[in-house]
Design an enzyme around this catalytic site. Structure first.
Site, PDB file in Angstrom:
ATOM      1  N   CYS A 220     -11.094 -18.135 -10.254  1.00  0.00           N
ATOM      2  CA  CYS A 220      -9.553 -18.458 -10.246  1.00  0.00           C
ATOM      3  C   CYS A 220      -9.613 -20.506 -10.641  1.00  0.00           C
ATOM      4  O   CYS A 220      -8.596 -21.091 -10.900  1.00  0.00           O
ATOM      5  CB  CYS A 220      -8.775 -18.622  -8.668  1.00  0.00           C
ATOM      6  SG  CYS A 220      -7.617 -17.089  -8.721  1.00  0.00           S
TER       7      CYS A 220
ATOM      8  N   HIS B 196     -24.365 -30.482 -13.636  1.00  0.00           N
ATOM      9  CA  HIS B 196     -22.796 -29.632 -13.744  1.00  0.00           C
ATOM     10  C   HIS B 196     -23.146 -28.750 -12.916  1.00  0.00           C
ATOM     11  O   HIS B 196     -22.283 -28.020 -11.835  1.00  0.00           O
ATOM     12  CB  HIS B 196     -22.164 -29.612 -14.653  1.00  0.00           C
ATOM     13  CG  HIS B 196     -20.886 -28.963 -14.649  1.00  0.00           C
ATOM     14  ND1 HIS B 196     -19.563 -30.107 -13.732  1.00  0.00           N
ATOM     15  CD2 HIS B 196     -19.903 -27.865 -14.776  1.00  0.00           C
ATOM     16  CE1 HIS B 196     -18.729 -29.327 -13.601  1.00  0.00           C
ATOM     17  NE2 HIS B 196     -18.898 -28.215 -14.930  1.00  0.00           N
TER      18      HIS B 196
ATOM     19  N   SER C 278     -16.261 -27.901  -6.026  1.00  0.00           N
ATOM     20  CA  SER C 278     -15.221 -26.492  -5.257  1.00  0.00           C
ATOM     21  C   SER C 278     -13.933 -27.440  -4.859  1.00  0.00           C
ATOM     22  O   SER C 278     -14.096 -28.505  -4.519  1.00  0.00           O
ATOM     23  CB  SER C 278     -15.889 -25.450  -4.230  1.00  0.00           C
ATOM     24  OG  SER C 278     -16.756 -24.835  -5.239  1.00  0.00           O
TER      25      SER C 278
ATOM     26  N   PRO D  23     -18.078 -20.372   0.016  1.00  0.00           N
ATOM     27  CA  PRO D  23     -19.528 -19.579  -0.367  1.00  0.00           C
ATOM     28  C   PRO D  23     -18.972 -18.740  -1.354  1.00  0.00           C
ATOM     29  O   PRO D  23     -20.391 -18.043  -2.162  1.00  0.00           O
ATOM     30  CB  PRO D  23     -19.302 -18.350   0.907  1.00  0.00           C
ATOM     31  CG  PRO D  23     -18.307 -18.462   1.037  1.00  0.00           C
ATOM     32  CD  PRO D  23     -17.337 -19.901   1.225  1.00  0.00           C
TER      33      PRO D  23
ATOM     34  N   GLN E 128     -19.783 -16.003  -7.757  1.00  0.00           N
ATOM     35  CA  GLN E 128     -19.451 -15.858  -8.938  1.00  0.00           C
ATOM     36  C   GLN E 128     -19.935 -15.851 -10.229  1.00  0.00           C
ATOM     37  O   GLN E 128     -19.908 -15.212 -11.387  1.00  0.00           O
ATOM     38  CB  GLN E 128     -18.346 -17.041  -9.439  1.00  0.00           C
ATOM     39  CG  GLN E 128     -16.894 -15.788  -8.164  1.00  0.00           C
ATOM     40  CD  GLN E 128     -15.895 -16.470  -7.800  1.00  0.00           C
ATOM     41  OE1 GLN E 128     -16.244 -18.063  -7.495  1.00  0.00           O
ATOM     42  NE2 GLN E 128     -14.663 -16.239  -7.282  1.00  0.00           N
TER      43      GLN E 128
ATOM     44  N   GLY F 148       3.471 -12.056  18.837  1.00  0.00           N
ATOM     45  CA  GLY F 148       4.422 -11.712  17.318  1.00  0.00           C
ATOM     46  C   GLY F 148       2.909 -11.451  16.494  1.00  0.00           C
ATOM     47  O   GLY F 148       2.284 -11.059  16.767  1.00  0.00           O
ATOM     48  N   ALA F 149       4.090 -12.022  15.476  1.00  0.00           N
ATOM     49  CA  ALA F 149       3.162 -10.975  14.320  1.00  0.00           C
ATOM     50  C   ALA F 149       3.298 -12.285  13.329  1.00  0.00           C
ATOM     51  O   ALA F 149       3.308 -11.471  11.741  1.00  0.00           O
ATOM     52  CB  ALA F 149       4.008  -9.524  13.374  1.00  0.00           C
TER      53      ALA F 149
ATOM     54  N   MET G 189      -0.243 -16.387  10.159  1.00  0.00           N
ATOM     55  CA  MET G 189      -1.394 -16.652  10.918  1.00  0.00           C
ATOM     56  C   MET G 189      -2.429 -16.294  11.991  1.00  0.00           C
ATOM     57  O   MET G 189      -3.773 -16.211  11.778  1.00  0.00           O
ATOM     58  CB  MET G 189      -1.300 -18.415  10.890  1.00  0.00           C
ATOM     59  CG  MET G 189      -2.332 -19.327  11.586  1.00  0.00           C
ATOM     60  SD  MET G 189      -2.785 -19.860  10.213  1.00  0.00           S
ATOM     61  CE  MET G 189      -1.744 -21.642  10.137  1.00  0.00           C
TER      62      MET G 189
END
Lengths: 466, 268
Positions: free
Chosen positions: A50, A100, A110, A116, A121, A190-191, A194
């Site tokens: 990404c 590099h 990163s 990790p 990748q 609660g929902a 986080m």
């Protein structure tokens, strides 16, 4: 032979541009093949996440290599123009490429240092290159080394040790209270997102039972399915709190749902067994006065952030050590690369042959003390001509292929056949690494999975594939 | 010979203690491994010293205060080494080793080579050994309690510093606390019983309520309550930590009674 990289990352390019360059897995073979059509490119690998798209290539000339790879990147999407792309690219060659690659693989480059996924990748990219036959002796060695450097960094520094996400910090804190989390019960009030993430981490760490409650009974049921938990009517959750070791609260309520008295009562019912409360709601749902209750440990979102920040500091400090390791390994690989030139290899080969001949002669002549000088000369001549004839073919081949695209392979092979690098103990270990990469997917997923939780917070983007 | 090894032990425990204290706010694994090595080596020389003492056999075995304390210190280090290595919990050394060192120092500075009990009772060393093993349990519980309170405070005040990272989870410390008392208690019970028997033989009465005996009985009752209170009224976690710290103070007072008695200060 030169090793170069051209690419862009989250540090140099916006996501819109990175997206355009990304090649879907299904078309990776095609892309690699296209890369190899450039005559200056001898070996190639395409690393994409990404947060970065990078081409690693072995080329005969640095300049022509750069322009080839650059052209390759521009051509990778119809709507891209060179003017658009160039300002965002970086170009490295030689040592800087190696450094590099090592830094990237060790997760030093990163967005979330120490995360990790990048190692997996890089392994994926390498596997693609191997599958499509675009990786050769130099890239193989480099990438394998990069992977072992990353592992060394992981084991010798604490760069990936502590949580850098808020929801994972909750797990670390819970562990500081309870140690082992199996056989513990967590209650979700609660929902909020986080809270759900934190609950997921806790379950991954073996929490046995999940109790949950929301004002909306339908939602409670879907959540109960998702976490395989038991729903509790919202009106009763306070009286059930004593059953929970860990309470995670995240509702949209604008007032305190849990008071110090509630917690006091729960602790009493629990016979003073500690209770751990996390309040990730804003505004807060748990009265801060709970902090004063003995054996109750309350952490709100700021406390968790603080914990995370401390861990980030720690990682930054550790990354200095990691950089040093990477640099050290660059020197090692650099030394190996220098041997991949024909002349020193031929010199080493001759010296090796001469050494063996001399050693064997000394041994034999020592035993044959009665020989005349003439006999002695004959024997010495015999030894020399055997040795010379034996290595003659190799020397000629090395000289003739050195400049060809396969030169490095021959040189490397010669160094191995004649054991010219004895003392370089690393090579065997690297070979094992290579076969394990090719052979088994499972190694990677098993070793990476356990750490994945550290960074899957929505608010921090990372190297995960989009 | 014995003296040389004792001095060597004392030196090693001292260095180990310093090292472990230095380790408290440093994350270096190397330092704590060195500290552990010093403690381990000290334990080795300590064992030799004790063995020499036992083999020389020119006096009754554990009857002097010196030897009792030395044995106490040795057992404490043994327990520490076992727990620290098995649980990979080197930070324990920062708390236990100073205690072991101080108890060994006390033998060096206290002017008492007088027998603890009248040597008429040949098996008096049994009493001393058992009591000391009980005390080791309480000492470990004390250390666990101390560490519990520190970790609890760090968690409550959100100080995520090096010590916070080094100290084990609260639950572990609470369990360590409970288990050490559970292990120490039977030893103390037997120690008191054998002490009573030896008192009957030497003094003619099982219990004469001198400070030493009084404190021993009080300590025993106290730990009994601590153990029972955990199950019945929830004396665990922070409360248990406080109680074991208080309890160990009682143990120290018992020791004081012994010292006062054996150094001839009129008591009762």
């Amino acid at each position: 032979m030169h090793i170069i990289t051209v690419g862009l990352s989250h540090k140099t390019a916006p996501v819109e541009l990175r997206e355009l360059l990304a090649v879907p897995d299904s078309r990776m073979g095609e892309a690699l093949k296209r890369l190899m059509t450039y005559s200056s490119v001898k070996e190639g690998m395409l690393l994409q996440t990404c947060n970065r798209v990078e081409v690693y290539a072995v080329v005969d000339q640095v300049e022509s290599g750069f322009s080839a790879v650059q052209e390759f990147l521009v051509d990778s999407h119809l709507s891209l123009s060179a003017e658009q792309l160039l300002p965002h690219l970086y170009w490295y060659s030689g040592d800087r490429t190696i450094a590099h690659l090592f830094r990237v693989t060790a997760s030093l480059d990163s967005m979330v240092v120490g995360e990790p996924q990048i190692l997996g990748q890089v392994k994926d990219a390498f596997r693609s290159a191997l599958t499509h036959n675009t990786s050769g002796v130099i890239l193989n060695k480099l990438v394998q080394k990069a992977i072992s450097v990353a592992k060394r960094v992981r084991s010798e520094t604490r760069i990936a040790e502590n949580a850098v996400s808020v929801s994972y910090a909750a797990v670390e804190l819970a562990k500081k209270v309870f140690g082992d989390l199996s056989a513990r019960t967590v209650m979700l009030v609660g929902a909020g997102e986080m809270a759900k993430l934190a609950a997921k981490h806790l379950i991954n760490h073996g929490v046995r039972q999940v109790l949950l409650t929301t004002r909306d009974p339908v939602r409670a049921r879907t959540m109960a399915n998702r976490f395989q938990g038991s729903p509790i009517p919202f009106e009763e959750f306070r009286s059930e709190m004593a059953k929970a070791d860990i309470v995670i609260c995240s509702t949209g309520a604008s007032h305190y749902l849990i008071s110090a008295e509630d917690v006091q009562r729960a602790v009493r019912e629990r016979m003073n067994r500690p209770i751990f409360l996390i309040d990730v709601s804003v505004p807060r749902n748990i009265d801060p006065a709970v902090r004063e209750v003995d054996n109750a440990f309350l952490f709100d979102i700021d406390d968790l952030e603080m914990h995370v920040e401390q861990n980030r500091e720690e990682r930054r400090a550790e990354s200095v050590k990691a950089e040093a390791i990477a640099q050290e390994e660059v020197a090692v690989i650099q030394k190996w690369l220098q041997t991949l030139v024909a002349t020193p290899t031929i010199v080493a080969l001759r010296k090796r042959a001469e050494d063996i001949k001399q050693a064997e002669l000394d041994k034999a002549l020592g035993r044959l003390s009665t020989l005349s000088d003439q006999d002695r000369e004959t024997i010495e001549g015999l030894a020399s001509s055997i040795v010379n004839k034996l290595i003659h073919g190799s020397v000629v081949t090395l000289k003739s292929v050195a400049q060809s695209s396969n030169g490095a392979i021959y040189i490397d092979a010669a160094r191995r056949f004649y054991d010219l690098d004895s003392g370089e103990e690393a090579s065997e270990e690297d070979d094992q690494l290579s076969s394990s990469i090719v052979a088994s997917e499972t190694v990677k997923s098993a070793s990476d999975q356990k750490n994945v939780q550290h960074v899957d917070e929505p608010k921090f983007s990372h190297e995960a594939k989009g | 010979m014995t003296v040389v090894f004792f001095q060597l032990t004392l030196g090693l425990y001292f260095l180990g203690t310093v090292m472990f204290l230095v380790c408290l706010d440093r994350r270096s694994e190397v330092l704590s491994t060195i500290a552990l090595g010093l403690a381990g080596f000290g334990f080795f020389t300590h064992t030799i010293a004790l063995a020499f003492q036992l083999l020389s056999g020119d006096d009754l075995k554990w009857v002097t205060f010196h030897k009792a304390m030395s044995f106490f210190s040795w057992s404490l280090v043994l327990v520490f080494l076992v727990v620290a290595i098995r649980q990979h919990l080197y930070v324990l050394g920062s708390f236990i080793l100073p205690l072991a060192f101080l108890s060994l120092v006390s033998t060096a500075i206290l002017p008492t080579e007088a027998p603890v009990l009248h040597p008429m009772f040949q098996a008096v060393w049994v009493h001393v050994t058992l009591s000391m093993l009980g005390t080791v349990g309480f000492a470990v519980a004390f250390v666990a309690g101390l560490m519990y309170l520190m970790q609890e405070r760090l968690l409550k005040s959100k100080q995520f510093n090096v010590l916070y990272f080094k100290l084990p989870p609260l639950d572990f410390l609470d369990k360590l606390n409970q288990r050490s008392i559970l292990l120490g208690f039977p030893f103390l019970t037997l120690g008191i019983l054998t002490g009573a028997i030896s008192a009957q033989i030497t003094l003619g009465a099982y219990l004469s309520w001198n400070p030493e005996q009084t404190w021993a009985v009080v300590t025993w009752v106290f730990y009994l309550f601590v153990l029972m209170g955990r199950v019945t009224v929830g004396w665990r976690a922070k409360k248990a930590a406080y109680l074991t710290i208080v309890g160990f103070a009682g143990v120290l007072l018992t020791f004081l009674g012994v010292i006062l008695k054996s150094s001839g200060v009129p008591v009762s």
